[in-house]
Write a protein that holds these residues in place. Structure first.
Motif, short mmCIF file in Angstrom:
data_model
loop_
_atom_site.label_atom_id
_atom_site.label_comp_id
_atom_site.label_asym_id
_atom_site.label_seq_id
_atom_site.Cartn_x
_atom_site.Cartn_y
_atom_site.Cartn_z
N LEU A 1 0.99 -1.35 0.12
CA LEU A 1 0.08 -0.16 -0.01
C LEU A 1 0.81 1.29 -0.17
CD1 LEU A 1 -2.78 1.20 0.30
CD2 LEU A 1 -2.47 0.83 2.91
N SER A 2 0.51 2.14 -0.91
CA SER A 2 1.35 3.38 -0.91
C SER A 2 0.52 4.41 -0.76
CB SER A 2 2.20 3.81 -2.28
OG SER A 2 3.01 4.67 -2.47
N LEU A 3 0.57 5.50 -0.10
CA LEU A 3 -0.18 6.48 0.27
C LEU A 3 0.82 7.92 0.22
CD1 LEU A 3 -1.69 5.16 3.61
CD2 LEU A 3 -2.89 5.08 1.27
N SER A 4 -0.04 8.77 -0.18
CA SER A 4 0.51 10.12 -0.16
C SER A 4 0.11 11.11 0.73
CB SER A 4 0.19 10.82 -1.54
OG SER A 4 -1.24 11.04 -1.87
N ALA B 1 5.27 8.39 9.42
CA ALA B 1 5.45 7.41 7.93
C ALA B 1 6.46 6.53 8.34
CB ALA B 1 6.25 8.32 6.93
N ALA B 2 7.53 6.74 9.20
CA ALA B 2 8.54 5.92 9.49
C ALA B 2 7.80 4.67 10.41
CB ALA B 2 9.71 6.47 10.35
N MET C 1 6.14 -0.71 11.21
CA MET C 1 5.29 -1.83 11.98
C MET C 1 4.65 -2.65 10.79
SD MET C 1 5.34 -1.23 15.01
CE MET C 1 4.20 -2.19 15.63
N SER C 2 4.59 -2.27 9.50
CA SER C 2 3.91 -3.20 8.52
C SER C 2 4.99 -3.75 7.96
CB SER C 2 3.18 -1.93 7.27
OG SER C 2 4.28 -1.13 6.80
N ASP C 3 6.29 -3.78 8.27
CA ASP C 3 7.48 -4.52 7.79
C ASP C 3 7.81 -3.74 6.11
OD1 ASP C 3 9.54 -6.23 7.76
OD2 ASP C 3 8.59 -7.80 6.83
N GLY C 4 7.43 -2.66 5.98
CA GLY C 4 7.38 -2.05 4.63
C GLY C 4 6.68 -2.17 3.73
#
Length: 343
Positions: A27-30, A43-44, A49-52
């Motif tokens: 999932l990529s969010l802006s 963001a970090a 927490m989602s392992d990238g």
């Protein structure tokens, strides 16, 4: 609206019918923000927490463009904003209740209202009007009144242009200040007599403390300075429940980190002798005028539509519930400690 029908109704996350993302989908969010440090932390943490698997591309914009973030995100051009909802009070004054209402809740009271009472429910109702799901994302602390010279009376405050932001702009007008400037959009603050809306660390970092070294407190105009993260509602409801929970918990964690960091940085700025900050107590006539004007600002909420009126009602209801404990649990202790430390 019947107040009692709302109490407790906002607890938990509402479920909206949508096609959830699969558990392992990337999932990529802006995100657009005028607070890049806070946004980078969120963001970090989400990436870690989602392992990238979930990444957030942070785009920085100036504070003078923050008012546009609401439409940018609700329209889907960007997925998320992070800013102070002070920027949106022209769209609905109830946004100011979730940032800083003059004479209103402290930071800890605001957190409690949102987390364990009906503040969450009211915030969701407000967000529904704009297609936004909002979360607390930090707090920059109570904001003093800053001035070129010591402010000794309300007449001093009325002697020239004064800067503020959010509902503080309306407050100043109700107090009789004729020249009011939004400090978040003004290009030049040099002509101001006084300003508020920036904490001690921000004043020092920006160099404004050199021009406005006189710090007057307590300032009823800015009892808190909460930041908010808003997610496009369609984007939010399209997430799996697991991803919603992960993102929400990460935002909450960074909210706490940002609060602690703001307290520390403000303390360092205040104790920095090179900054030359000169503390003063708020003159009684200004405090009295602030409280009287704050009541007018709050009363105007009830003429700003059903959502604003219901949110203001819930806000006042909660204050009446917690005010006595706040005086016992926080104010009384701090006053006692101040006396002890002065000996």
């Amino acid at each position: 609206m019947k107040r009692r029908t709302l109490l407790g109704a906002g607890l938990g996350v509402a479920t909206v019918a949508a096609a959830p993302a699969t558990a392992q989908e990337t999932l990529s969010l802006s995100l657009i923000t005028d607070r890049p440090q806070a946004a980078a932390g969120i963001a970090a943490r989400i990436a870690a927490m989602s392992d990238g698997r979930i990444t957030i591309d942070v785009q920085t914009a100036g504070a003078d463009s923050a008012a546009s973030f609401l439409d940018t995100v609700s329209g889907g051009a960007v997925d998320i904003y992070l800013t102070s909802q002070d920027a949106f009070v022209a769209r609905n004054p109830a946004f100011g209740l979730f940032s800083a209402h003059p004479g209103g809740m402290s930071t800890s009271e605001l957190e409690s209202w949102i987390i364990v009472s009906d503040g969450r429910f009211m915030w969701d109702l407000l967000g529904d009007e704009f297609g936004i799901k909002s979360f607390m994302a930090g707090d920059e602390g109570a904001m003093p009144l800053w001035s070129r010279a010591p402010i000794t009376s309300l007449d001093d405050l009325k002697s020239g242009p004064v800067g503020s932001t959010g509902l503080g702009l309306q407050l100043l007008k109700e107090m009789g200040v004729t020249e009011v400037v939004d400090v978040m959009s003004a290009s030049d603050l040099g002509s101001l007599v006084a300003l508020e809306g920036l904490n001690a660390a921000q004043m020092v970092a920006s160099g404004l403390a050199a021009t406005f070294p006189h710090m007057t407190t307590p300032n009823a105009a800015r009892p808190s300075a909460a930041l908010s993260l808003g997610i496009n509602m369609q984007r939010w409801t399209g997430l799996s429940e697991a991803d919603q929970l992960l993102i929400e918990r990460c935002i909450m964690a960074e909210h706490g980190v940002h609060r602690a960091l703001a307290l520390h940085e403000n303390a360092l700025a205040l104790n920095n002798e090179a900054a030359g900050i000169v503390p003063h107590e708020m003159p009684q006539d200004i405090w009295d005028a602030q409280i009287a004007a704050a009541n007018v600002v709050m009363a105007s909420m009830f003429d700003a539509g059903d959502i604003a009126a219901d949110t203001a009602d819930a806000y006042l209801y909660f204050i009446s519930d917690v005010a006595e404990w706040s005086e016992i649990g926080e104010t009384a202790y701090f006053l006692g400690r101040k006396e002890a430390l002065s000996q």
